[in-house]
Design a protein around this motif. Structure first.
Motif, PDB file in Angstrom:
ATOM      1  N   GLY A  91       0.801  -1.225   0.000  1.00  0.00           N
ATOM      2  CA  GLY A  91       0.000   0.000   0.000  1.00  0.00           C
ATOM      3  C   GLY A  91       0.826   1.265   0.000  1.00  0.00           C
ATOM      4  O   GLY A  91       0.756   2.052  -0.919  1.00  0.00           O
ATOM      5  N   SER A  92       1.611   1.487   1.040  1.00  0.00           N
ATOM      6  CA  SER A  92       2.436   2.695   1.109  1.00  0.00           C
ATOM      7  C   SER A  92       3.455   2.544   2.229  1.00  0.00           C
ATOM      8  O   SER A  92       3.411   1.595   3.009  1.00  0.00           O
ATOM      9  CB  SER A  92       1.572   3.936   1.365  1.00  0.00           C
ATOM     10  OG  SER A  92       1.191   4.000   2.723  1.00  0.00           O
ATOM     11  N   SER A  93       4.351   3.522   2.293  1.00  0.00           N
ATOM     12  CA  SER A  93       5.370   3.501   3.344  1.00  0.00           C
ATOM     13  C   SER A  93       4.766   3.822   4.708  1.00  0.00           C
ATOM     14  O   SER A  93       5.403   3.604   5.733  1.00  0.00           O
ATOM     15  CB  SER A  93       6.487   4.498   3.024  1.00  0.00           C
ATOM     16  OG  SER A  93       5.947   5.798   2.923  1.00  0.00           O
ATOM     17  N   ASP A  94       3.536   4.324   4.701  1.00  0.00           N
ATOM     18  CA  ASP A  94       2.841   4.654   5.949  1.00  0.00           C
ATOM     19  C   ASP A  94       1.781   3.609   6.301  1.00  0.00           C
ATOM     20  O   ASP A  94       0.794   3.928   6.960  1.00  0.00           O
ATOM     21  CB  ASP A  94       2.168   6.030   5.829  1.00  0.00           C
ATOM     22  CG  ASP A  94       3.177   7.144   5.632  1.00  0.00           C
ATOM     23  OD1 ASP A  94       4.282   7.038   6.195  1.00  0.00           O
ATOM     24  OD2 ASP A  94       2.866   8.101   4.905  1.00  0.00           O
ATOM     25  N   VAL A  95       2.009   2.381   5.847  1.00  0.00           N
ATOM     26  CA  VAL A  95       1.034   1.313   6.073  1.00  0.00           C
ATOM     27  C   VAL A  95       0.713   1.199   7.572  1.00  0.00           C
ATOM     28  O   VAL A  95       1.580   1.366   8.422  1.00  0.00           O
ATOM     29  CB  VAL A  95       1.557  -0.030   5.504  1.00  0.00           C
ATOM     30  CG1 VAL A  95       2.794  -0.503   6.234  1.00  0.00           C
ATOM     31  CG2 VAL A  95       0.476  -1.095   5.561  1.00  0.00           C
ATOM     32  N   VAL A  96      -0.564   0.961   7.864  1.00  0.00           N
ATOM     33  CA  VAL A  96      -1.009   0.794   9.250  1.00  0.00           C
ATOM     34  C   VAL A  96      -1.484  -0.644   9.417  1.00  0.00           C
ATOM     35  O   VAL A  96      -2.221  -1.175   8.588  1.00  0.00           O
ATOM     36  CB  VAL A  96      -2.158   1.783   9.580  1.00  0.00           C
ATOM     37  CG1 VAL A  96      -2.673   1.547  10.984  1.00  0.00           C
ATOM     38  CG2 VAL A  96      -1.685   3.215   9.396  1.00  0.00           C
ATOM     39  N   HIS A  97      -1.039  -1.267  10.489  1.00  0.00           N
ATOM     40  CA  HIS A  97      -1.418  -2.658  10.776  1.00  0.00           C
ATOM     41  C   HIS A  97      -1.660  -2.770  12.270  1.00  0.00           C
ATOM     42  O   HIS A  97      -0.945  -2.145  13.056  1.00  0.00           O
ATOM     43  CB  HIS A  97      -0.283  -3.592  10.331  1.00  0.00           C
ATOM     44  CG  HIS A  97      -0.672  -5.024  10.278  1.00  0.00           C
ATOM     45  ND1 HIS A  97      -0.721  -5.833  11.378  1.00  0.00           N
ATOM     46  CD2 HIS A  97      -1.052  -5.782   9.221  1.00  0.00           C
ATOM     47  CE1 HIS A  97      -1.095  -7.045  11.016  1.00  0.00           C
ATOM     48  NE2 HIS A  97      -1.306  -7.039   9.703  1.00  0.00           N
ATOM     49  N   PRO A  98      -2.655  -3.557  12.671  1.00  0.00           N
ATOM     50  CA  PRO A  98      -2.946  -3.688  14.118  1.00  0.00           C
ATOM     51  C   PRO A  98      -1.760  -4.238  14.923  1.00  0.00           C
ATOM     52  O   PRO A  98      -1.556  -3.845  16.073  1.00  0.00           O
ATOM     53  CB  PRO A  98      -4.130  -4.647  14.182  1.00  0.00           C
ATOM     54  CG  PRO A  98      -4.497  -4.991  12.784  1.00  0.00           C
ATOM     55  CD  PRO A  98      -3.583  -4.306  11.848  1.00  0.00           C
ATOM     56  N   ASP A  99      -0.992  -5.120  14.321  1.00  0.00           N
ATOM     57  CA  ASP A  99       0.200  -5.664  14.974  1.00  0.00           C
ATOM     58  C   ASP A  99       1.368  -4.733  14.672  1.00  0.00           C
ATOM     59  O   ASP A  99       1.823  -4.623  13.535  1.00  0.00           O
ATOM     60  CB  ASP A  99       0.474  -7.070  14.440  1.00  0.00           C
ATOM     61  CG  ASP A  99       1.698  -7.722  15.060  1.00  0.00           C
ATOM     62  OD1 ASP A  99       2.460  -7.039  15.783  1.00  0.00           O
ATOM     63  OD2 ASP A  99       1.909  -8.923  14.813  1.00  0.00           O
ATOM     64  N   LYS A 100       1.862  -4.039  15.680  1.00  0.00           N
ATOM     65  CA  LYS A 100       2.916  -3.028  15.483  1.00  0.00           C
ATOM     66  C   LYS A 100       4.219  -3.631  14.950  1.00  0.00           C
ATOM     67  O   LYS A 100       4.934  -2.986  14.188  1.00  0.00           O
ATOM     68  CB  LYS A 100       3.180  -2.251  16.782  1.00  0.00           C
ATOM     69  CG  LYS A 100       1.994  -1.412  17.223  1.00  0.00           C
ATOM     70  CD  LYS A 100       1.598  -0.421  16.148  1.00  0.00           C
ATOM     71  CE  LYS A 100       0.341   0.337  16.512  1.00  0.00           C
ATOM     72  NZ  LYS A 100      -0.224   1.067  15.393  1.00  0.00           N
ATOM     73  N   ASP A 101       4.535  -4.862  15.335  1.00  0.00           N
ATOM     74  CA  ASP A 101       5.731  -5.515  14.807  1.00  0.00           C
ATOM     75  C   ASP A 101       5.577  -5.778  13.302  1.00  0.00           C
ATOM     76  O   ASP A 101       6.507  -5.564  12.522  1.00  0.00           O
ATOM     77  CB  ASP A 101       6.008  -6.839  15.539  1.00  0.00           C
ATOM     78  CG  ASP A 101       6.491  -6.623  16.970  1.00  0.00           C
ATOM     79  OD1 ASP A 101       7.036  -5.531  17.254  1.00  0.00           O
ATOM     80  OD2 ASP A 101       6.329  -7.542  17.793  1.00  0.00           O
ATOM     81  N   GLU A 102       4.385  -6.238  12.914  1.00  0.00           N
ATOM     82  CA  GLU A 102       4.111  -6.476  11.500  1.00  0.00           C
ATOM     83  C   GLU A 102       4.119  -5.150  10.729  1.00  0.00           C
ATOM     84  O   GLU A 102       4.620  -5.075   9.604  1.00  0.00           O
ATOM     85  CB  GLU A 102       2.761  -7.185  11.326  1.00  0.00           C
ATOM     86  CG  GLU A 102       2.383  -7.475   9.896  1.00  0.00           C
ATOM     87  CD  GLU A 102       3.301  -8.464   9.175  1.00  0.00           C
ATOM     88  OE1 GLU A 102       3.125  -8.623   7.957  1.00  0.00           O
ATOM     89  OE2 GLU A 102       4.187  -9.073   9.803  1.00  0.00           O
ATOM     90  N   GLN A 103       3.583  -4.100  11.322  1.00  0.00           N
ATOM     91  CA  GLN A 103       3.578  -2.782  10.696  1.00  0.00           C
ATOM     92  C   GLN A 103       5.008  -2.317  10.438  1.00  0.00           C
ATOM     93  O   GLN A 103       5.331  -1.846   9.348  1.00  0.00           O
ATOM     94  CB  GLN A 103       2.847  -1.778  11.597  1.00  0.00           C
ATOM     95  CG  GLN A 103       2.858  -0.357  11.048  1.00  0.00           C
ATOM     96  CD  GLN A 103       2.054   0.590  11.917  1.00  0.00           C
ATOM     97  OE1 GLN A 103       0.863   0.377  12.103  1.00  0.00           O
ATOM     98  NE2 GLN A 103       2.711   1.603  12.456  1.00  0.00           N
ATOM     99  N   LYS A 104       5.877  -2.493  11.426  1.00  0.00           N
ATOM    100  CA  LYS A 104       7.282  -2.105  11.261  1.00  0.00           C
ATOM    101  C   LYS A 104       7.941  -2.931  10.164  1.00  0.00           C
ATOM    102  O   LYS A 104       8.663  -2.394   9.316  1.00  0.00           O
ATOM    103  CB  LYS A 104       8.051  -2.268  12.567  1.00  0.00           C
ATOM    104  CG  LYS A 104       9.527  -1.857  12.442  1.00  0.00           C
ATOM    105  CD  LYS A 104      10.284  -2.076  13.724  1.00  0.00           C
ATOM    106  CE  LYS A 104      11.738  -1.743  13.668  1.00  0.00           C
ATOM    107  NZ  LYS A 104      12.394  -1.551  12.423  1.00  0.00           N
ATOM    108  N   ARG A 105       7.665  -4.234  10.144  1.00  0.00           N
ATOM    109  CA  ARG A 105       8.241  -5.099   9.127  1.00  0.00           C
ATOM    110  C   ARG A 105       7.788  -4.667   7.733  1.00  0.00           C
ATOM    111  O   ARG A 105       8.586  -4.570   6.798  1.00  0.00           O
ATOM    112  CB  ARG A 105       7.851  -6.552   9.376  1.00  0.00           C
ATOM    113  CG  ARG A 105       8.603  -7.538   8.482  1.00  0.00           C
ATOM    114  CD  ARG A 105       7.998  -8.929   8.507  1.00  0.00           C
ATOM    115  NE  ARG A 105       6.703  -8.980   7.870  1.00  0.00           N
ATOM    116  CZ  ARG A 105       6.483  -8.887   6.542  1.00  0.00           C
ATOM    117  NH1 ARG A 105       7.483  -8.692   5.719  1.00  0.00           N
ATOM    118  NH2 ARG A 105       5.262  -8.969   6.049  1.00  0.00           N
TER     119      ARG A 105
END
Length: 148
Positions: A91-105
């Motif tokens: 999606g983008s470099s600012d992707v948002v994911h409920p799991d913060k570790d997955e979001q960082k990855r």
């Protein structure tokens, strides 16, 4: 990311080693008394062009301009397409994911994909095949839209 920094450091060391070896080889060749003057002149010119090329590369890098790597057109084109597909999935470099570790990855992966995209698209656009493809597309468009 640390692995990439190590690879970059190794790459720079390898370039420096090649440059040192080239300079030593050139010095050995130039000191050979059996080399005719024309060959010596050509070698001096080659050495001068290599210095100019290295200087230009440093200036381009300092200006933030990437030098296209010598990657075959078909490989570069395929990598651009694969990279674009994966970037679209994230999606983008600012992707948002409920799991913060997955979001960082995902954000780290997207950053690496951006770098790959620049590398492969630059190589692709610098290729003779791409330039010809663009000329052909332009000619076709002009022919298709020719007045009357």
């Amino acid at each position: 990311k640390e692995d990439d920094e190590k690879k970059g450091g190794r790459r720079n060391m390898m370039k420096a080693d090649k440059k040192d070896a080239r300079n030593k080889s050139m010095a050995i060749i130039m000191s050979d008394p059996n080399i005719d003057p024309k060959t010596q002149r050509v070698l001096r010119e080659l050495e001068e062009f290599q210095r100019k090329q290295e200087k230009l590369e440093r200036q381009l890098n300092a200006a933030g301009i990437k030098i296209a790597e010598d990657i075959p057109y078909e490989e570069a084109k395929a990598r651009v397409n694969l990279t674009a597909k994966r970037m679209g999935e994230i999606g983008s470099s600012d992707v948002v994911h409920p799991d913060k570790d997955e979001q960082k990855r995902l954000r780290d992966e997207y950053f690496m994909l951006e770098q790959d995209m620049e590398k492969y698209s630059t190589a692709m656009m610098a290729s003779d095949e791409y330039i010809q493809e663009q000329k052909d597309a332009e000619t076709k468009w002009e022919n298709d839209h020719e007045a009357g």
